[in-house]
Design an enzyme around this catalytic site. Sequence first.
Site: not given
Length: 301
Positions: A59, A103, A126
Site C-alpha cells: 500500500k 490494518q 476503508d
Amino acid sequence: MSDVQRVAKKIDGKAFAENMRRRIAVQVEKIKSSHGITPGLAVILVGEDPASQVYVRNKGKQTAECGMTSLEFKMPATATEEEVLAKVEKLNNDSDVHGILVQLPLPDQINEAHVINAISPDKDVDGFHVINTGRLATGQKAMVPCTPAGCVVLIKDVLGNDLSGLKAVVIGRSNIVGKPVAQLLLNENCTVTQAHSRTKNLPDECRAADILVAAVGRPNMIEGDWVKPGACVIDVGINRIAAPERGEGKMRLVGDVDYESACQVAGSITPVPGGVGPMTIAMLLAATVTACCRIEGLVEP
Ligand code: NDP
C-alpha cells in the site's frame, strides 16, 4: 459453439488496476499543481503479522508511486487500545492526512469496532466506519469498502454501466466483503440474493445468477455446474493450498471458484491471483483522492 465448450473472458484485474493507478497519478498531479495540496494516506499497523506487513508495504509503495504522501505507523503487538485510539485521534486532526487505514486484524486486546469507529468518517478510506456503512445502506454519499467497490468496477467494465434488473448472487455476508458487495449491487438496481453458510440449495441459487460473487474463503468450492451459462463470475476468495507439483512444501493461491470448470460455462471470470486482489489497493488510492477532494472542497475526479 455450445455453452459447455465456451471459454470465459478472463477479467484482468491486474491490468485494470495498473491503468487505474496511472489515472490516479494524473489526478494527484493536477491536485498538487492546481491547489498545492498533496493527498495523504496514513496506515497504522499494529503487531507483526507477516501478511499484514506485506499488504502495508505494498500500500505504501503504490501510494508513493501515485505521488501521494504515504505515512506508515508501526505499533507493537502489545499496544493498548488507548494507544491506538490516541494515534487515530492525532491523524484525524492532521490536515496533511486525508485517509486513515488501520490494518486488520488487530491484536486481541484491541476492540476493532472501537478503533474503526474512532476514525473520522471523512477519512475512513476503508469504508468500515458505521456511519459510512449507514450512508451506503441509505443511498447517501459514503466512503465505500475497497474490495467490494473493486468488484463492482470490474463487473461494470464487463457488463456496462447499467446493471438494472440483473440477478446477482453474493456468497458470503461478512461486513468487509459480502454485505457491502450486495449493497452496492442493490444500489445498481440488481436483484440481489445474499447467500451464506445456512443457505439451502446453494448450487441452485447460483445457477440463477447473471452476476455471481464468491466471498467465502473455501478453495474451489463453486463448481462449473453451479454457474449460469454466460454469467459474470467474480471470485474474491484468496486461499492458500498445497502445491506439491511445485515442489515439497510449496503453496499456491486459488479462489473460491473452481476456475477450470467455471471457465467452460461463465461469460467472464476473474482469475485468482490477478483478478479482484489487485483492485483493492487501486480502489484505496482512488478513495484517498476522493477523501482529499471532499475534505478540501475540490471537485471530485
Ligand atoms: P469471512 O470468513 O468473514 O466470511 C465468509 C462468508 O462465507 C461468511 O458469510 C460465511 O457464512 C460464508 N460461508 C462459509 N462457508 C460457506 C459455505 N459452505 N457455503 C456458503 N457460504 C459460506 O470472510 P471474508 O468475507 O473476510 O473473506 C472472504 C474471502 O475473500 C476470503 O478468502 C478472503 O481471503 C478474501 N478476501 C479477499 C480480499 C481481496 O481480494 N483483496 C479482501 C478481503 C477478503 P456465515 O456468515 O453463515 O458464517
